[in-house]
Design an enzyme around this catalytic site. Sequence first.
Site, short mmCIF file in Angstrom:
data_model
loop_
_atom_site.label_atom_id
_atom_site.label_comp_id
_atom_site.label_asym_id
_atom_site.label_seq_id
_atom_site.Cartn_x
_atom_site.Cartn_y
_atom_site.Cartn_z
N GLU A 168 0.84 -1.21 0.00
CA GLU A 168 0.00 0.00 0.00
C GLU A 168 0.87 1.26 0.00
OE1 GLU A 168 -2.86 -0.61 3.16
OE2 GLU A 168 -3.93 -2.08 1.92
N GLU A 225 -1.35 -9.47 -6.59
CA GLU A 225 -1.19 -10.05 -7.93
C GLU A 225 -0.17 -9.26 -8.76
OE1 GLU A 225 -3.92 -9.37 -6.32
OE2 GLU A 225 -5.47 -10.89 -6.62
N1 THU Z 1 -5.99 -6.49 -2.67
C1 THU Z 1 -5.12 -7.33 -3.30
O1 THU Z 1 -3.94 -7.37 -2.96
N2 THU Z 1 -5.61 -8.14 -4.28
C2 THU Z 1 -6.91 -8.16 -4.69
O2 THU Z 1 -7.23 -8.87 -5.65
C3 THU Z 1 -7.91 -7.40 -3.96
C4 THU Z 1 -7.39 -6.37 -3.03
C5 THU Z 1 -5.48 -5.59 -1.63
C6 THU Z 1 -5.39 -4.14 -2.04
C7 THU Z 1 -5.43 -3.43 -0.70
O3 THU Z 1 -4.10 -3.30 -0.21
C8 THU Z 1 -6.21 -4.36 0.20
O4 THU Z 1 -6.29 -5.61 -0.50
C9 THU Z 1 -7.61 -3.87 0.51
O5 THU Z 1 -8.31 -3.58 -0.64
#
Ligand code: THU
Length: 140
Positions: free
Chosen positions: A52, A63
């Site tokens: 993040e 991903e």
């Molecule tokens: N997130 C992922 O890493 N992959 C996904 O397919 C869905 C969401 C993460 C992004 C963010 O850091 C957290 O999950 C909350 O949305």
Amino acid sequence: MTPHLPVEIAWEQLRSAAQDAKSRAYAPYSQHPVGAAALTSTGRIVSGCNVENASYGLTLCAECGLISELVKTSTTGSRETLIAFACVGPHPGPLLPCGRCRQLLMEHAHPSLLIDTERGPSLLIDLLPFAFGPEDLPHL
Ligand code: THU
């Protein structure tokens, strides 16, 4: 007809690799750590975690890291494809990739890429039907 690969998928091993990746997540804003792992057509496992950013919209999903590792470490170039994928988050059970990440996975997917879901393995092409892809670019 979708070609199916005659391989036995070690789903528990993939989920465990996804859990390992999740332990490296940087998710101080959402508190939603995610890890993803995939088996490739050469038998390797690649993985990634979410990263993040204080500028929330710049967040990288797990991903993204997985695809980056695939491309960076492949010795066969774009011929190495993903054949099975598992993703885990803070809650028990599989986490399904968001729409953007389905598109990212599609670009590097074997036509029968399987995604771990709580209903069992699902084909990516069923989770992203009528997908846009390289063949839609007229100059290729
Ligand atoms: N997130 C992922 O890493 N992959 C996904 O397919 C869905 C969401 C993460 C992004 C963010 O850091 C957290 O999950 C909350 O949305």
